[in-house]
Design an enzyme around this catalytic site. Structure first.
Site, PDB file in Angstrom:
ATOM      1  N   CYS A 183      11.856 -14.777   1.747  1.00 23.56           N
ATOM      2  CA  CYS A 183      11.266 -15.488   0.616  1.00 23.56           C
ATOM      3  C   CYS A 183      12.330 -16.148  -0.257  1.00 23.56           C
ATOM      4  CB  CYS A 183      10.390 -14.555  -0.218  1.00 23.56           C
ATOM      5  SG  CYS A 183      11.275 -13.153  -0.915  1.00 23.56           S
ATOM      6  N   ASP A 217      13.929  -9.571 -16.768  1.00 20.68           N
ATOM      7  CA  ASP A 217      12.829  -9.169 -15.898  1.00 20.68           C
ATOM      8  C   ASP A 217      13.330  -9.132 -14.463  1.00 20.68           C
ATOM      9  OD1 ASP A 217      10.322  -8.282 -15.285  1.00 20.68           O
ATOM     10  OD2 ASP A 217       9.286 -10.156 -15.733  1.00 20.68           O
ATOM     11  N   ASP A 218      12.501  -8.537 -13.581  1.00 22.97           N
ATOM     12  CA  ASP A 218      12.929  -8.378 -12.190  1.00 22.97           C
ATOM     13  C   ASP A 218      12.689  -9.627 -11.363  1.00 22.97           C
ATOM     14  OD1 ASP A 218      10.204  -7.813 -10.442  1.00 22.97           O
ATOM     15  OD2 ASP A 218      10.039  -7.208 -12.521  1.00 22.97           O
ATOM     16  N   GLY A 272      -0.868   0.550  -4.996  1.00 19.34           N
ATOM     17  CA  GLY A 272      -2.176  -0.003  -4.659  1.00 19.34           C
ATOM     18  C   GLY A 272      -3.273   0.631  -5.479  1.00 19.34           C
ATOM     19  N   SER A 279       9.155  -3.125 -15.361  1.00 23.65           N
ATOM     20  CA  SER A 279       9.927  -3.503 -14.192  1.00 23.65           C
ATOM     21  C   SER A 279      11.322  -4.010 -14.508  1.00 23.65           C
ATOM     22  CB  SER A 279       9.164  -4.553 -13.383  1.00 23.65           C
ATOM     23  OG  SER A 279       8.838  -5.658 -14.205  1.00 23.65           O
ATOM     24  N   CYS A 338       0.869  -1.171   0.000  1.00 23.79           N
ATOM     25  CA  CYS A 338       0.000   0.000   0.000  1.00 23.79           C
ATOM     26  C   CYS A 338       0.905   1.220   0.000  1.00 23.79           C
ATOM     27  CB  CYS A 338      -0.891   0.033   1.241  1.00 23.79           C
ATOM     28  SG  CYS A 338      -1.994  -1.388   1.418  1.00 23.79           S
ATOM     29  N   CYS A 345      15.372  -8.150   4.678  1.00 23.14           N
ATOM     30  CA  CYS A 345      14.523  -9.331   4.786  1.00 23.14           C
ATOM     31  C   CYS A 345      14.663 -10.109   3.492  1.00 23.14           C
ATOM     32  CB  CYS A 345      13.051  -8.969   5.019  1.00 23.14           C
ATOM     33  SG  CYS A 345      12.000 -10.449   5.152  1.00 23.14           S
ATOM     34  N   ASN A 394       0.661   0.689   5.964  1.00 26.89           N
ATOM     35  CA  ASN A 394       1.272  -0.100   4.902  1.00 26.89           C
ATOM     36  C   ASN A 394       2.040  -1.247   5.541  1.00 26.89           C
ATOM     37  OD1 ASN A 394       2.731  -1.120   2.712  1.00 26.89           O
ATOM     38  ND2 ASN A 394       4.259   0.504   2.817  1.00 26.89           N
ATOM     39  N   GLY A 395       1.594  -2.481   5.306  1.00 24.61           N
ATOM     40  CA  GLY A 395       2.294  -3.620   5.872  1.00 24.61           C
ATOM     41  C   GLY A 395       1.354  -4.735   6.254  1.00 24.61           C
ATOM     42  N   CYS A 413      12.648  -4.788   3.235  1.00 25.26           N
ATOM     43  CA  CYS A 413      12.130  -5.721   2.227  1.00 25.26           C
ATOM     44  C   CYS A 413      12.944  -5.596   0.942  1.00 25.26           C
ATOM     45  CB  CYS A 413      10.665  -5.428   1.949  1.00 25.26           C
ATOM     46  SG  CYS A 413       9.962  -6.412   0.601  1.00 25.26           S
ATOM     47  N   TYR A 450      11.546  -4.246  -7.093  1.00 24.95           N
ATOM     48  CA  TYR A 450      10.300  -4.101  -7.856  1.00 24.95           C
ATOM     49  C   TYR A 450       9.321  -3.073  -7.330  1.00 24.95           C
ATOM     50  CZ  TYR A 450       5.712  -5.444  -9.734  1.00 24.95           C
ATOM     51  OH  TYR A 450       4.473  -5.427 -10.296  1.00 24.95           O
TER      52      TYR A 450
END
Length: 481
Positions: A454, A363-364, A43, A301, A14, A451, A117-118, A254, A260
């Site tokens: 992922c 691509d990203d 968003g 991107s 967001c 972070c 946002n989060g 992040c 991105y």
């Protein structure tokens, strides 16, 4: 929700805005609106602006883009010298007006509004505790849980800074938010791990809080400071006042913000997004060299990384894919196959540029890979001899619980297949991903400042109920589709 999501990308979090004018005669809603337009990429489900005018907090929000939610007539009714604003993509609740932000709450100590946002990873547990104490919830959003946690702490102290510190010690997860209370105080708050960006700037005599620096700079403003991880800042007539910092033993910015989410012309805690993406392209060229005739970015991107790769490799850069910017919100297609078909409408290859050539497609990121497969097919059908694919993000192998829209492992192709299998699936002649070490080199930060969960399954937040969250968030996704 982002219009880019149909291209198989993770959807944005967001965007938040806060505006404060020392001059009470100035109506700041227009500044908030312009800020939302600059943040629209973060968003596109809903938009909202709430103002404080000395008589209370009022505002307007609705589903859709900021440009359609706010007419000149509506903006003219939003009188006030302080405002908070929000554009939303949901990650923990349904897409409807009840969950749109900002959200206004009324307590025995007065009203306040929050734009957030989060994702709060322990919001369900906190909500259960608060319900046992008699709190009544009207939505399924973690934003409402934040407000109730704050309200319970305000009962113990009527000092907002102290109540916010107590709340931050209970809330786990990622959050950058703005809060405006009935008394006219405006706060900027960032979680102790610093997942999301947040900055403060000045436009003439008006102070602005924003998720990205590009917002303030696009309005001819100057960046004053970056809200530090764990920082609570109150905006006053004389500018931002740092009230307190809640410390953590590490930070966890992040990594997707660098790759991105953020605008290329933004920077994150002083680090240029453009420079990071350009460096990542150069590192890709060094890590996965290949003979090719032309470097083609996936717009938009992949463009900056492609530029860096082309510069490093000496292979010419060409706009071999043209993006139709008037195809909008195709992510709402109810069936995945239908969303994938929209690639043909959104992207069109330049046959004269790529026919008979070995193409290096950049691509990203690759999340599910179904769309990359379609893009490779487009390039081949346009006459390319070979199609090599390079990706500036390492393989995504684990769910995110901090606000990115891939909460389940089954959605991630790299969690279930090898690079060789993915290469075969997308139909590429070769596939090269960024390495985690290369990513950190490109960003210029060590592992304990980022972070990377992922990518390496090392979550910076303890006590994540991953099984429950994956089931819950997966249910939300299913209901939205």
């Amino acid at each position: 929700m982002s219009e880019k999501s149909f291209l198989g990308k993770p959807r944005e979090h967001c965007g938040v805005i806060g505006v404060y004018s020392p001059d009470k005669s100035i109506q700041v809603s227009r500044y908030a609106f312009d800020g939302l337009i600059a943040l629209q990429h973060r968003g596109q489900e809903s938009a909202g602006i709430y103002v404080q005018n000395g008589k209370g907090i009022t505002g307007h929000k609705d589903m859709g883009l900021a440009s359609t939610v706010f007419t000149k007539k509506i903006l003219s009714t939003l009188y006030g010298n302080k405002a908070i604003a929000h554009v939303r993509y949901s990650t923990t609740s349904d897409s409807n007006i009840e969950n749109a932000q900002p959200k206004k709450f009324v307590s025995t100590l007065g009203s306040y509004a929050i734009a957030f946002n989060g994702t709060i990873t322990n919001f369900l547990r906190l909500r259960s505790i608060l319900e046992e104490k008699g709190h009544v919830f009207h939505t399924d959003s973690d934003t409402e849980t934040i407000a109730h946690v704050l309200a319970s702490n305000l009962l113990e102290t009527d000092d907002y800074s102290q109540a916010l510190v107590k709340s931050m010690n209970k809330l786990k997860g990622s959050y950058s938010m703005v809060l405006m209370n009935e008394a006219g105080n405006l706060y900027a708050i960032r979680d102790p791990l610093g997942f999301k960006p947040l900055c403060i700037g000045k436009i003439n005599d008006i102070y602005m809080i924003a998720s990205e620096t590009a917002v303030i700079e696009s309005l001819n403003g100057k960046i004053l400071e970056y809200v530090e991880p764990g920082q609570i800042t109150r905006i006053t007539d004389d500018g931002p006042v740092k009230e307190t910092i809640v410390k953590a033993n590490r930070h966890a910015r992040c990594m997707f913000e660098f790759i991105y989410f953020s605008r290329t012309d933004s920077n994150f805690d002083g680090i240029s997004i453009f420079k990071v993406r350009e460096r990542l392209g150069k590192i890709l060229a060094q890590t996965h060299p290949v003979d090719a005739d032309i470097v083609v970015p996936v717009p938009d991107s992949g463009r900056t990384a492609a530029s860096g790769l082309a510069a490093e490799s000496g292979i010419p850069l060409g706009e071999g894919l043209i993006k139709n910017r008037y195809v909008w919100r195709t992510f709402i297609m109810p069936v995945q196959a239908e969303r994938e078909d929209q690639v043909k409408l959104k992207l069109n290859p330049v046959r004269e540029l790529i026919s008979g050539k070995d193409v290096l497609l950049v691509d990203d990121s690759i999340v599910r890979a179904t769309t990359m497969k379609r893009i490779v097919c487009l390039i081949r059908n346009a006459g390319a001899r070979k199609v090599h694919v390079r990706v500036s993000c390492p393989p995504i192998v684990a769910p995110c619980y901090m606000g990115i829209d891939f909460p389940t492992s089954r959605e991630l192709i790299a969690a279930n297949q090898t690079v060789e299998q993915i290469e075969k699936f997308i139909g590429a002649d070769s596939l090269g991903y960024m390495t985690i070490d290369g990513l950190m080199q490109g960003i210029g930060l060590p592992e304990d400042e980022l972070c990377l969960a992922c990518l390496n399954k090392k979550y910076p937040i303890e006590s994540i109920d991953s099984d429950f969250l994956e089931s819950y968030l997966g249910g939300i996704r299913k209901s939205e589709n």
